[in-house]
Design an enzyme around this catalytic site. Structure first.
Site, PDB file in Angstrom:
ATOM      1  CB  CYS A 135      -0.925   0.110   1.194  1.00  0.00           C
ATOM      2  SG  CYS A 135      -1.939   1.427   1.372  1.00  0.00           S
ATOM      3  CB  CYS A 138      -0.520   2.539   4.059  1.00  0.00           C
ATOM      4  SG  CYS A 138      -1.925   1.788   3.440  1.00  0.00           S
ATOM      5  CG  ASP A 139       3.294   1.160   4.327  1.00  0.00           C
ATOM      6  OD1 ASP A 139       2.760   1.713   5.503  1.00  0.00           O
ATOM      7  OD2 ASP A 139       3.036   0.270   4.068  1.00  0.00           O
TER       8      ASP A 139
HETATM    9  P1  FAD Z   1     -10.308  -5.879   6.553  1.00  0.00           P
HETATM   10  O1  FAD Z   1      -9.483  -5.096   7.266  1.00  0.00           O
HETATM   11  O2  FAD Z   1      -9.832  -6.793   5.537  1.00  0.00           O
HETATM   12  O3  FAD Z   1     -11.226  -6.658   7.427  1.00  0.00           O
HETATM   13  C1  FAD Z   1     -12.128  -7.577   7.056  1.00  0.00           C
HETATM   14  C2  FAD Z   1     -12.404  -8.761   8.345  1.00  0.00           C
HETATM   15  O4  FAD Z   1     -13.236  -9.587   7.578  1.00  0.00           O
HETATM   16  C3  FAD Z   1     -11.285  -9.614   8.566  1.00  0.00           C
HETATM   17  O5  FAD Z   1     -11.196  -9.551  10.048  1.00  0.00           O
HETATM   18  C4  FAD Z   1     -11.696 -11.000   8.191  1.00  0.00           C
HETATM   19  O6  FAD Z   1     -10.958 -12.112   8.984  1.00  0.00           O
HETATM   20  C5  FAD Z   1     -13.124 -10.995   8.062  1.00  0.00           C
HETATM   21  N1  FAD Z   1     -13.823 -11.867   7.167  1.00  0.00           N
HETATM   22  C6  FAD Z   1     -13.244 -12.024   5.933  1.00  0.00           C
HETATM   23  N2  FAD Z   1     -14.019 -13.110   5.204  1.00  0.00           N
HETATM   24  C7  FAD Z   1     -14.975 -13.429   5.983  1.00  0.00           C
HETATM   25  C8  FAD Z   1     -15.824 -14.614   6.408  1.00  0.00           C
HETATM   26  N3  FAD Z   1     -16.075 -15.297   5.212  1.00  0.00           N
HETATM   27  N4  FAD Z   1     -16.501 -14.779   7.324  1.00  0.00           N
HETATM   28  C9  FAD Z   1     -16.264 -14.037   8.462  1.00  0.00           C
HETATM   29  N5  FAD Z   1     -15.350 -13.224   8.468  1.00  0.00           N
HETATM   30  C10 FAD Z   1     -14.562 -12.952   7.564  1.00  0.00           C
HETATM   31  N6  FAD Z   1      -4.649   1.641   5.663  1.00  0.00           N
HETATM   32  C11 FAD Z   1      -4.502   2.843   6.324  1.00  0.00           C
HETATM   33  O7  FAD Z   1      -5.521   3.674   6.222  1.00  0.00           O
HETATM   34  N7  FAD Z   1      -3.387   3.147   6.879  1.00  0.00           N
HETATM   35  C12 FAD Z   1      -2.335   2.292   6.762  1.00  0.00           C
HETATM   36  O8  FAD Z   1      -1.164   2.521   7.281  1.00  0.00           O
HETATM   37  C13 FAD Z   1      -2.485   0.810   6.183  1.00  0.00           C
HETATM   38  N8  FAD Z   1      -1.515  -0.067   6.118  1.00  0.00           N
HETATM   39  C14 FAD Z   1      -1.766  -1.480   5.438  1.00  0.00           C
HETATM   40  C15 FAD Z   1      -0.926  -2.049   5.522  1.00  0.00           C
HETATM   41  C16 FAD Z   1      -1.026  -3.384   4.812  1.00  0.00           C
HETATM   42  C17 FAD Z   1       0.172  -4.401   4.699  1.00  0.00           C
HETATM   43  C18 FAD Z   1      -2.363  -3.692   4.178  1.00  0.00           C
HETATM   44  C19 FAD Z   1      -2.581  -4.959   3.380  1.00  0.00           C
HETATM   45  C20 FAD Z   1      -3.439  -2.717   4.277  1.00  0.00           C
HETATM   46  C21 FAD Z   1      -3.203  -1.550   4.863  1.00  0.00           C
HETATM   47  N9  FAD Z   1      -4.106  -0.612   4.977  1.00  0.00           N
HETATM   48  C22 FAD Z   1      -3.988   0.670   5.671  1.00  0.00           C
HETATM   49  C23 FAD Z   1      -5.434  -0.596   4.253  1.00  0.00           C
HETATM   50  C24 FAD Z   1      -6.574  -1.127   5.424  1.00  0.00           C
HETATM   51  O9  FAD Z   1      -5.830  -2.191   6.256  1.00  0.00           O
HETATM   52  C25 FAD Z   1      -7.507  -1.448   4.838  1.00  0.00           C
HETATM   53  O10 FAD Z   1      -8.257  -0.438   3.996  1.00  0.00           O
HETATM   54  C26 FAD Z   1      -8.722  -1.807   6.013  1.00  0.00           C
HETATM   55  O11 FAD Z   1      -8.239  -2.674   6.778  1.00  0.00           O
HETATM   56  C27 FAD Z   1     -10.010  -2.270   5.299  1.00  0.00           C
HETATM   57  O12 FAD Z   1     -10.983  -2.620   6.220  1.00  0.00           O
HETATM   58  P2  FAD Z   1     -12.155  -3.663   6.274  1.00  0.00           P
HETATM   59  O13 FAD Z   1     -13.086  -3.680   7.525  1.00  0.00           O
HETATM   60  O14 FAD Z   1     -13.077  -3.093   5.205  1.00  0.00           O
HETATM   61  O15 FAD Z   1     -11.440  -4.810   5.678  1.00  0.00           O
END
Ligand code: FAD
Length: 307
Positions: A135, A138-139
């Site tokens: 990302c 992010c980084d």
């Molecule tokens: P997610 O965080 O992906 O959460 C989804 C959840 O759903 C998970 O807990 C998963 O276990 C659960 N899930 C999935 N499928 C199922 C299922 N079938 N049944 C039950 N549960 C399920 N963003 C920033 O703003 N700043 C940063 O510094 C940053 N750094 C990042 C670094 C990395 C390495 C990555 C990969 C991403 C980073 N991001 C950052 C992006 C940020 O993490 C995401 O945009 C954010 O986490 C999205 O949130 P979400 O809740 O949509 O999904």
């Protein structure tokens, strides 16, 4: 038939936890389903989050813990299990977990996120967060005046490379084909930047370094030639896998597998909302995921009021 919740939140990353918080405050009868043993989603493994307003430099794990603790004040039930099936029985959403548990709800917010695709090369996993990033938004700021590489050739890779070239001393773009698959205006912009060097027809075979990334091994697929590049960071932009497989027979998905929804979270099925990285959107970040979670609950309330 048993209990029917007003809302089932699927996923407890930033989007799901925010949705649960707002739902708790709105006193909706809510259940949260999460497949992982702890909440937080992708940020759990993020070494440092430096762009969430008000808490600079917080570790991803700490931020995730704070989200969850805040949510726990609502005393909502959390169920651990992976959603394996999602069906509609008229207006009721029927959610089946991997252990056979069936949850029924009038509405659902799907917040299951999208995982970045990996290169699956030596050093990638070990150095993730220590110079290996998925990302640039992010980084990128951690690599000011440093040398970085971007891997990929689509829109995201090209945009990431432009973003990084504004910050970094030098940016290599490593693409396995001999042309980009991105918007022409972005390609011209990238190719005009003096500190960008595109390495065509090539793949990264290894990422090396002690504590942090120091160099990468690159192979030209046409000639077979190999070379070593000294870099401080490598940004992998080869696509995402949205966790939407379970919903494909019920919900409209966009190419690439994201659930079609705008910032209201409204999908093609009344009472089903998508929030966070799982939905079609421009910027996948913690703050936009949290925002989606809050918006989706507003949609849920309107829907429930209309019944
Ligand atoms: P997610 O965080 O992906 O959460 C989804 C959840 O759903 C998970 O807990 C998963 O276990 C659960 N899930 C999935 N499928 C199922 C299922 N079938 N049944 C039950 N549960 C399920 N963003 C920033 O703003 N700043 C940063 O510094 C940053 N750094 C990042 C670094 C990395 C390495 C990555 C990969 C991403 C980073 N991001 C950052 C992006 C940020 O993490 C995401 O945009 C954010 O986490 C999205 O949130 P979400 O809740 O949509 O999904």
């Amino acid at each position: 038939m048993g209990k029917i919740y007003e809302l089932a939140v699927i996923g407890s990353g930033p989007a799901g936890l925010t949705a649960a918080l707002y739902a708790g405050r709105a006193e909706l009868d809510t259940v949260v389903v999460e497949k992982a043993p702890i909440s937080g989603g992708q940020i759990i493994n993020t070494y440092e989050v430096d762009n969430y307003p008000g808490i600079p430099g917080i570790s991803g794990f700490e931020l995730a813990t704070r989200f969850r603790e805040h949510c726990d004040k609502m005393n909502l039930p959390f169920v651990t299990g992976e959603v394996k099936d999602f069906q509609l029985e008229e207006d009721i959403k029927v959610i089946t977990l991997d252990d056979g548990t069936v949850i029924r709800s009038k509405t659902a917010i799907i917040a299951t996120g999208a995982n970045p695709r990996k290169l699956m090369v030596e050093g990638e996993e070990r150095l993730a967060g220590m110079g290996v990033s998925y990302c640039a938004t992010c980084d990128g700021a951690f690599f000011r005046n440093k040398v970085t590489a971007v891997v990929g050739g689509g829109d995201v890779a090209v945009e990431d490379a432009i973003f990084l070239a504004r910050l970094c001393k030098k940016v290599y773009v490593i693409h396995r084909r001999d042309e980009f698959r991105a918007a022409k205006t972005y390609i011209s912009k990238l190719l005009s930047m003096e500190n960008v060097e595109v390495i065509w027809d090539s793949v990264v075979e290894e990422i090396n370094g002690g504590e942090v990334v120091e160099k990468i091994q690159v192979k030209n697929l046409k000639s077979g030639d190999k070379k070593e590049l000294a870099v401080d960071g490598i940004f992998i932009a080869v696509g995402y896998n949205p966790s939407s497989e379970v919903y494909k027979d019920v919900l409209e998905l966009a190419p690439g597998g994201y659930i079609k929804a705008d910032e209201s979270g409204i999908t093609n099925v009344p009472g089903v909302f998508a929030a966070g990285d799982i939905r079609t959107k421009e910027l996948r970040q913690i703050i936009t995921a949290a925002s989606d979670g809050a918006n989706a609950v507003t949609g849920v309330e309107k829907y429930l009021n209309s019944l």
